[in-house]
Design a protein around this motif. Sequence first.
Motif, PDB file in Angstrom:
ATOM      1  N   VAL A   1      36.874   6.704 -10.732  1.00  0.00           N
ATOM      2  CA  VAL A   1      37.744   6.967  -9.582  1.00  0.00           C
ATOM      3  C   VAL A   1      36.895   7.529  -8.446  1.00  0.00           C
ATOM      4  CG1 VAL A   1      39.777   8.168  -8.717  1.00  0.00           C
ATOM      5  CG2 VAL A   1      39.690   7.450 -11.112  1.00  0.00           C
ATOM      6  N   GLN A   2      37.003   6.917  -7.295  1.00  0.00           N
ATOM      7  CA  GLN A   2      36.313   7.404  -6.102  1.00  0.00           C
ATOM      8  C   GLN A   2      37.345   7.780  -5.045  1.00  0.00           C
ATOM      9  OE1 GLN A   2      33.551   3.936  -5.549  1.00  0.00           O
ATOM     10  NE2 GLN A   2      32.038   5.567  -5.283  1.00  0.00           N
ATOM     11  N   ILE A   3      37.171   8.977  -4.481  1.00  0.00           N
ATOM     12  CA  ILE A   3      38.067   9.466  -3.435  1.00  0.00           C
ATOM     13  C   ILE A   3      37.217   9.706  -2.190  1.00  0.00           C
ATOM     14  CG2 ILE A   3      39.598  11.336  -2.733  1.00  0.00           C
ATOM     15  CD1 ILE A   3      40.419  11.664  -5.608  1.00  0.00           C
ATOM     16  N   LEU A   4      37.510   8.994  -1.117  1.00  0.00           N
ATOM     17  CA  LEU A   4      36.696   9.029   0.102  1.00  0.00           C
ATOM     18  C   LEU A   4      37.586   9.346   1.299  1.00  0.00           C
ATOM     19  CD1 LEU A   4      34.597   5.801  -0.573  1.00  0.00           C
ATOM     20  CD2 LEU A   4      33.961   8.168  -1.076  1.00  0.00           C
ATOM     21  N   ASP A   5      37.154  10.309   2.091  1.00  0.00           N
ATOM     22  CA  ASP A   5      37.929  10.759   3.251  1.00  0.00           C
ATOM     23  C   ASP A   5      37.192  10.372   4.529  1.00  0.00           C
ATOM     24  OD1 ASP A   5      39.492  11.971   5.102  1.00  0.00           O
ATOM     25  OD2 ASP A   5      39.117  14.028   4.447  1.00  0.00           O
ATOM     26  N   ASP A   6      37.786   9.473   5.315  1.00  0.00           N
ATOM     27  CA  ASP A   6      37.206   9.061   6.596  1.00  0.00           C
ATOM     28  C   ASP A   6      37.863   9.751   7.788  1.00  0.00           C
ATOM     29  OD1 ASP A   6      35.351   7.346   5.453  1.00  0.00           O
ATOM     30  OD2 ASP A   6      36.761   5.668   5.404  1.00  0.00           O
ATOM     31  N   GLY A   7      38.664  10.790   7.545  1.00  0.00           N
ATOM     32  CA  GLY A   7      39.183  11.627   8.629  1.00  0.00           C
ATOM     33  C   GLY A   7      40.503  11.220   9.227  1.00  0.00           C
ATOM     34  N   GLY A   8      41.153  10.193   8.692  1.00  0.00           N
ATOM     35  CA  GLY A   8      42.383   9.717   9.311  1.00  0.00           C
ATOM     36  C   GLY A   8      43.593  10.591   9.108  1.00  0.00           C
TER      37      GLY A   8
END
Length: 728
Positions: free
Chosen positions: A642-649
Amino acid sequence: MAATLAVVALLLVLLALPRFFDDHRPELWFPLILAALVLAGVMVAALPLALAHGSSRVRAGYWVPIAAYVGLLLIEPFTLRDRLPEGSTPWLLGLSLIAFSCTVLVVTDPVRAGAICTGIDVALACVYADRFPLSHTLITSIGLLLLAVGLIAGVRALRARADQADAAELQAQLLFERQQHQVATEAERVRTDALLHDTVLAAFLAAAGNHVPERATNMARAALDLVSSTSGHPHGQPASVPFGVAWSEAGTERAAFNDLVSFDLTQLDVAELPSDVADAVVSATLQALTNSVAHAGSSAVRSAAGSLLDDGGIRITVSDDGVGFDSGRIPQERLGVRVSILERLRQVGGSAAIRSSPGMGTTVTLEWHPDRAEAPLTRQPGELLIHAIPRRVLYRLFGALIVIAVLIATADAVLVTHAYASVASSILGLLILPTLIRGAKQGKMSDRAAWGTAGVGVLLCSIATIGLDASDFDSASIARYTCGVLAGATMGWMAGRRLPPLVTVTALVTQMTLWAGPTGVIRLGLAGEIVIVIAGLLIHRAIRKVAAAADLAARKHRDLTIRQAELDAFDSERHHRLLHAGSTSAPMLRRIIDTRGELDGADRAECRVLEQALRDEIRGRTLLNDAIRRVVFEHRRRGTLVQILDDGGLHEMAPTTLDALLDDVARHLEPLRSSRIVIRTGHPDSDTAITIVASTPDETAAALGLDSDDEVDLWLTLPHPDSVGLAA
């Protein structure tokens, strides 16, 4: 303004007393003349009440002089001589300035204040209508009315500027508070991320690898001490610390590299750094060494060298000749580089540069410069308040006054008096005007310029009245000379000089005394003009003192705001994050310590799950709530990547809306049985809130050795609630 008026009122009454005894009949000394003197004394004595605290007493302190002046207007017709000398100045004329000023200060409505001042002016004209020629009375009344209008407009503008200054100060404080809370929260987030990465996350990685059990055990103890800390406040630390002291305090962490790294940091021992900078630089250096030991290879030669920069900054270079990597493709998973090095240095005004290529080793350069560390101020405290009476407006006003005085004096000399010494004095005034304006504009004046203008002013006073008869002038006709000289002296005073303007004014008073006699100084209005100039300077000085007090208060507010922001950030970021990390990590950390790092396969797998969960908290915390954490834990425990990625949206989304959105994501994740799940936010300018991609490899193709794309089990795009309403 009340304090200035209290001083000026006393001076005006004292100046009016000689004219009072000349213009009134002595046989009426009792009781009317005595009553007039008592009322004049009341006008002065009541003003200090305006300095007292409490709005009712302040208003009374202003209304009493107005009432006393009305009483004087009623008494005056019964005590005056039948005919006053032509060109004389009535004593109530000077006292009317007190009544006007009190009216303007106590009545905030300009229309009402104007009506009261007009009534006083009309009453004064009626009192002296039979004692002076009609033209003189009319000119005096118009002049007083213009003065009242000027006072009303000036005080109203001053109140408006003061209100603007208050509003701007409040807005600046609120903006500064928000900025400091954001800055402090971001700084504490970076520090906490780096702290968790370097302790808890590193301990789980070491335990999961099961390579050096003793090292994993020591790291677990340090991590458990960190997450078990019950301190509710940040530890106090000095404002600055020598780098050598900060480096020596990291002796335990540094000891692991003593046999693996060649150190040359002695030049930095005496470098004085802010405490947060020293902590960040030491932490980034240790993380760069950790990365080198972990990835450069066992045979690599490593070094750490430091040097002082010319501007007082420092540079540390950590290098090795190991396997290297492509520095342009640092993945988000490499938190040791992104969090503990790049972000940590950036947060304190420093920078980090990583230069590496496959097979050519790696060099990490850390720099900090003191000129980049200062956070810019939003606004200078008291900035608007000090300009409530703008310096530029004042020097333009005084400059215009001098020019008008020169023109009137020249026209009078050429057309009426034929005393051409006045023309020469006018030319002298024009010659020194540029120097005075430049000095007032810049706020400073050299000794040479100040004494030069003072010398010219003395010469001007010496020749201005040559060939003129003092008896032919009254206060209005001589004002073009006296006002011009006083305006020049005031501009020199505004330029920061004190003695030269005083010399010029002394020369003016002396010349007027010799030319018109001791009483002429009062009769021709020079004393009153000096009092008015003193009043203006006192008000300007008072505003500067208030501005200085505002500056001090703003700086204290700034210090308290920064301290409170740090406390709030510590509580919302570090304290809260450590409590959460402790609740999830402490049992496994104790397990590592109890087994001395010798874990079985299930425990090592759990360490990897916990390590990944910590990474989620660092790189994708906006995407986490209790429901997401629970579902992701379950997926990882059954082996899903599981990968959780935050691009700021989602950073600007309201907490309640965000929580509902995350609950919706958790409902979509729960039934999945895919081998890989990626959860990612949209960019800040995107209409997409969250994208979920779940996939499973084609096992048959993989068993046959064939290339095959993964089978996509779910591709879901959730729109941003601001663009489309969230479905139930």
